[in-house]
Design a protein around this motif. Structure first.
Motif, PDB file in Angstrom:
ATOM      1  N   LYS A 392     -19.494   9.530 -11.541  1.00 58.54           N
ATOM      2  CA  LYS A 392     -18.185  10.169 -11.596  1.00 58.54           C
ATOM      3  C   LYS A 392     -17.204   9.455 -10.689  1.00 58.54           C
ATOM      4  N   ALA A 393     -15.955   9.304 -11.146  1.00 62.71           N
ATOM      5  CA  ALA A 393     -14.903   8.691 -10.332  1.00 62.71           C
ATOM      6  C   ALA A 393     -14.513   9.642  -9.212  1.00 62.71           C
ATOM      7  N   ARG A 394     -14.462   9.109  -7.976  1.00 63.11           N
ATOM      8  CA  ARG A 394     -14.076   9.915  -6.835  1.00 63.11           C
ATOM      9  C   ARG A 394     -13.167   9.111  -5.913  1.00 63.11           C
ATOM     10  N   ILE A 395     -12.084   9.728  -5.455  1.00 66.81           N
ATOM     11  CA  ILE A 395     -11.163   9.084  -4.524  1.00 66.81           C
ATOM     12  C   ILE A 395     -11.842   8.949  -3.169  1.00 66.81           C
ATOM     13  N   LYS A 396     -11.883   7.729  -2.654  1.00 71.55           N
ATOM     14  CA  LYS A 396     -12.455   7.480  -1.335  1.00 71.55           C
ATOM     15  C   LYS A 396     -11.410   7.621  -0.235  1.00 71.55           C
ATOM     16  N   GLU A 397     -10.187   7.190  -0.546  1.00 73.14           N
ATOM     17  CA  GLU A 397      -9.142   7.210   0.480  1.00 73.14           C
ATOM     18  C   GLU A 397      -7.809   6.859  -0.174  1.00 73.14           C
ATOM     19  N   PHE A 398      -6.719   7.349   0.410  1.00 73.38           N
ATOM     20  CA  PHE A 398      -5.374   6.894   0.048  1.00 73.38           C
ATOM     21  C   PHE A 398      -4.953   5.867   1.094  1.00 73.38           C
ATOM     22  N   ARG A 399      -4.502   4.710   0.642  1.00 67.43           N
ATOM     23  CA  ARG A 399      -4.057   3.665   1.569  1.00 67.43           C
ATOM     24  C   ARG A 399      -2.607   3.290   1.277  1.00 67.43           C
ATOM     25  N   SER A 400      -1.896   2.886   2.310  1.00 73.98           N
ATOM     26  CA  SER A 400      -0.469   2.604   2.204  1.00 73.98           C
ATOM     27  C   SER A 400      -0.218   1.169   1.766  1.00 73.98           C
ATOM     28  N   ILE A 401       0.472   1.016   0.657  1.00 74.68           N
ATOM     29  CA  ILE A 401       0.870  -0.318   0.196  1.00 74.68           C
ATOM     30  C   ILE A 401       1.903  -0.932   1.141  1.00 74.68           C
ATOM     31  N   PRO A 402       2.956  -0.193   1.543  1.00 72.60           N
ATOM     32  CA  PRO A 402       3.934  -0.795   2.467  1.00 72.60           C
ATOM     33  C   PRO A 402       3.321  -1.228   3.796  1.00 72.60           C
ATOM     34  N   ASP A 403       2.354  -0.458   4.309  1.00 72.77           N
ATOM     35  CA  ASP A 403       1.726  -0.852   5.573  1.00 72.77           C
ATOM     36  C   ASP A 403       1.001  -2.191   5.414  1.00 72.77           C
ATOM     37  N   TRP A 404       0.293  -2.356   4.296  1.00 70.47           N
ATOM     38  CA  TRP A 404      -0.383  -3.632   4.058  1.00 70.47           C
ATOM     39  C   TRP A 404       0.644  -4.756   3.943  1.00 70.47           C
ATOM     40  N   TYR A 405       1.708  -4.510   3.206  1.00 72.44           N
ATOM     41  CA  TYR A 405       2.703  -5.559   2.987  1.00 72.44           C
ATOM     42  C   TYR A 405       3.420  -5.935   4.272  1.00 72.44           C
ATOM     43  N   ASP A 406       3.655  -4.980   5.142  1.00 73.78           N
ATOM     44  CA  ASP A 406       4.294  -5.286   6.421  1.00 73.78           C
ATOM     45  C   ASP A 406       3.478  -6.301   7.220  1.00 73.78           C
ATOM     46  N   LYS A 407       2.158  -6.267   7.052  1.00 75.24           N
ATOM     47  CA  LYS A 407       1.278  -7.187   7.775  1.00 75.24           C
ATOM     48  C   LYS A 407       1.052  -8.502   7.031  1.00 75.24           C
ATOM     49  N   HIS A 408       1.022  -8.439   5.703  1.00 77.80           N
ATOM     50  CA  HIS A 408       0.559  -9.591   4.932  1.00 77.80           C
ATOM     51  C   HIS A 408       1.525 -10.024   3.826  1.00 77.80           C
ATOM     52  N   GLY A 409       2.778  -9.629   3.950  1.00 75.12           N
ATOM     53  CA  GLY A 409       3.744  -9.938   2.906  1.00 75.12           C
ATOM     54  C   GLY A 409       3.882 -11.420   2.601  1.00 75.12           C
ATOM     55  N   GLU A 410       3.799 -12.258   3.631  1.00 77.51           N
ATOM     56  CA  GLU A 410       3.951 -13.698   3.401  1.00 77.51           C
ATOM     57  C   GLU A 410       2.807 -14.251   2.550  1.00 77.51           C
ATOM     58  N   LEU A 411       1.613 -13.696   2.717  1.00 80.14           N
ATOM     59  CA  LEU A 411       0.493 -14.099   1.866  1.00 80.14           C
ATOM     60  C   LEU A 411       0.764 -13.726   0.413  1.00 80.14           C
ATOM     61  N   MET A 412       1.277 -12.527   0.205  1.00 86.12           N
ATOM     62  CA  MET A 412       1.584 -12.096  -1.158  1.00 86.12           C
ATOM     63  C   MET A 412       2.601 -13.031  -1.794  1.00 86.12           C
ATOM     64  N   LYS A 413       3.658 -13.344  -1.078  1.00 85.07           N
ATOM     65  CA  LYS A 413       4.685 -14.230  -1.635  1.00 85.07           C
ATOM     66  C   LYS A 413       4.140 -15.622  -1.898  1.00 85.07           C
ATOM     67  N   LYS A 414       3.271 -16.091  -1.025  1.00 82.05           N
ATOM     68  CA  LYS A 414       2.676 -17.415  -1.225  1.00 82.05           C
ATOM     69  C   LYS A 414       1.898 -17.483  -2.530  1.00 82.05           C
ATOM     70  N   HIS A 415       1.069 -16.494  -2.773  1.00 83.82           N
ATOM     71  CA  HIS A 415       0.245 -16.526  -3.981  1.00 83.82           C
ATOM     72  C   HIS A 415       1.059 -16.201  -5.231  1.00 83.82           C
ATOM     73  N   MET A 416       2.024 -15.315  -5.114  1.00 79.87           N
ATOM     74  CA  MET A 416       2.897 -15.045  -6.257  1.00 79.87           C
ATOM     75  C   MET A 416       3.666 -16.309  -6.649  1.00 79.87           C
ATOM     76  N   ALA A 417       4.158 -17.031  -5.661  1.00 78.81           N
ATOM     77  CA  ALA A 417       4.899 -18.266  -5.942  1.00 78.81           C
ATOM     78  C   ALA A 417       3.996 -19.308  -6.585  1.00 78.81           C
ATOM     79  N   ALA A 418       2.736 -19.364  -6.157  1.00 76.38           N
ATOM     80  CA  ALA A 418       1.799 -20.340  -6.717  1.00 76.38           C
ATOM     81  C   ALA A 418       1.570 -20.101  -8.206  1.00 76.38           C
TER      82      ALA A 418
END
Length: 427
Positions: A392-418
């Motif tokens: 059965k599908a069960r939610i383990k946790e809710f995690r914040s997308i903006p919090d992750w992006y605040d830390k790793h946004g440059e990585l996201m842009k690097k791979h999106m650009a690639a």
């Protein structure tokens, strides 16, 4: 469809949850009451009909329940809601014709779209008319179209949450491979997963395996991935037509590691073709709405358990990843209309985005995206990480997308650009 697994029910009863709103306007509608029309521009036939027709069916349920509860209050007057559909067949030229017809001939006040392949045809119409459109793919967003919003689906950036959870809870997993269909859904998702894996310190053992969307034999795909002996196999945003046979091949070829996927629609069918033990712990991003975690106070989807039960009563066994999303979009639109006292697109968008925050299904969120999409038209906040536990599908946790992006946004842009997925790279 190319296999026995159908995507036709992905959006089937997405609007059913609106029934929970019935009663806000208790006076029954009368024949003389006015009507507000909503455009539904999506593939209703053809190979991508699974992303359109079931969504329309769900929207009709939403309209039925809202109208039964008194309709939509616009400036103190009750209005019944009516959906007007146009089949764009996932074709940009047909989508452009459909958008023009819905606006000029049907006088719709809002147009819901799947987006993706069809959006480039519609974009000039949106720019010329100022009509408010919604998309399920925030990668459609750009500064040139201020009236396109992504208020429910935030694909693919929510995929970072499962990788982030995996790194925190299973730090022994250090290597991964990934496959995806080579299309408008697969590529930005690949870039997102690559950024998330890099941020988590998980090594990619090979370049992403991009297969032709016409692929039907996935044995060679899985054989190549497993030849690298990965601890994690990531299925990206593969359609269920691909996820199911890939999981079968992983089972048949003896994979014992962690499976990670954006969606896992009709997972009971996968379990039946493999085993509950094999699928145990598989991570993905879309919960069943009977999950107890959705009864938390911060959830802004009213009565999710009842919604799930009603959906399954009408469409047994057909719950999918986005079954709730059109209902969520329409709930936000309805609330903005009643706040603005108007259904006109500019007034509704202003009311919806006032203060830069909104009520996403999974909690308070902010209108975000300028750094990645060139415009803050995506409603982004928490997203659930879901695991298969005991079949059965069960939610383990809710995690914040903006919090992750605040830390790793440059990585996201690097791979999106690639992968040429930044807003200023897309033609």
């Amino acid at each position: 469809m190319r296999s026995g697994v159908s995507r036709r029910t992905f959006l089937a009863s997405a609007a059913a949850g609106a029934g929970a709103l019935a009663g806000l306007l208790p006076r029954p509608l009368r024949a003389q009451d006015k009507t507000v029309k909503i455009g539904f521009l999506a593939p209703l036939t053809g190979p991508v009909a699974a992303w359109g027709k079931p969504g329309l069916d769900g929207c009709q349920i939403w309209a039925e329940w809202i109208n039964a509860g008194g309709g939509i209050n616009i400036g103190g007057e009750p209005h019944r809601v009516e959906f007007v559909a146009y089949d764009d067949e996932d074709d940009p030229a047909k989508a452009r014709t459909g958008a023009t017809q819905l606006i000029r001939e049907n006088d719709v006040k809002f147009v819901m779209m799947l987006g993706g392949n069809s959006w480039p045809g519609v974009q000039p119409v949106a720019e010329r008319t100022g009509m408010l459109f919604s998309t399920l793919l925030p990668s459609d967003l750009s500064p040139s179209t201020a009236t396109l919003i992504a208020p429910a689906e935030v694909h693919p950036i929510y995929n970072v949450t499962a990788v982030d959870w995996l790194a925190a809870n299973r730090p022994e997993l250090k290597t991964a491979v990934i496959c995806a269909q080579d299309d408008a859904l697969g590529l930005p998702s690949v870039a997102t997963y690559l950024a998330a894996f890099e941020a988590a310190g998980i090594e990619m053992l090979d370049e992403p395996l991009l297969f032709d969307p016409a692929t039907t034999d996935f044995a060679p795909v899985v054989t190549r991935m497993l030849s690298k002996k990965p601890q994690i196999v990531c299925l990206d945003t593969c359609y269920s037509d691909y996820v199911h046979p890939i999981c079968e091949q992983l089972f048949q070829q003896g994979f014992k590691g962690q499976i990670l996927s954006c969606t896992l629609d009709f997972y009971d069918q996968v379990i039946a073709k493999t085993s509950a033990e094999f699928m145990e712990g598989t991570l993905f991003q879309f919960p069943d709405f009977d999950d107890p975690a959705l009864n938390a106070d911060f959830i802004n989807f009213q009565k999710p358990n009842e919604f799930f039960a009603e959906y399954n009563r009408r469409h047994p066994g057909q719950w999918g990843a986005v079954s709730w999303e059109y209902a969520s979009v329409m709930d936000l639109w309805k609330a903005a209309v009643e706040k603005a006292g108007s259904a006109e697109p500019d007034a509704v968008k202003a009311a919806m985005t006032e203060g830069g925050e909104g009520l996403h299904a999974f909690g308070k969120a902010r209108w975000w995206g300028k750094d990645l999409f060139g415009i803050d038209n995506a409603l982004v906040g928490n997203w659930p990480v879901v695991a298969i536990e005991g079949g059965k599908a069960r939610i383990k946790e809710f995690r914040s997308i903006p919090d992750w992006y605040d830390k790793h946004g440059e990585l996201m842009k690097k791979h999106m650009a690639a992968y040429n997925q930044m807003w200023d790279q897309r033609g």
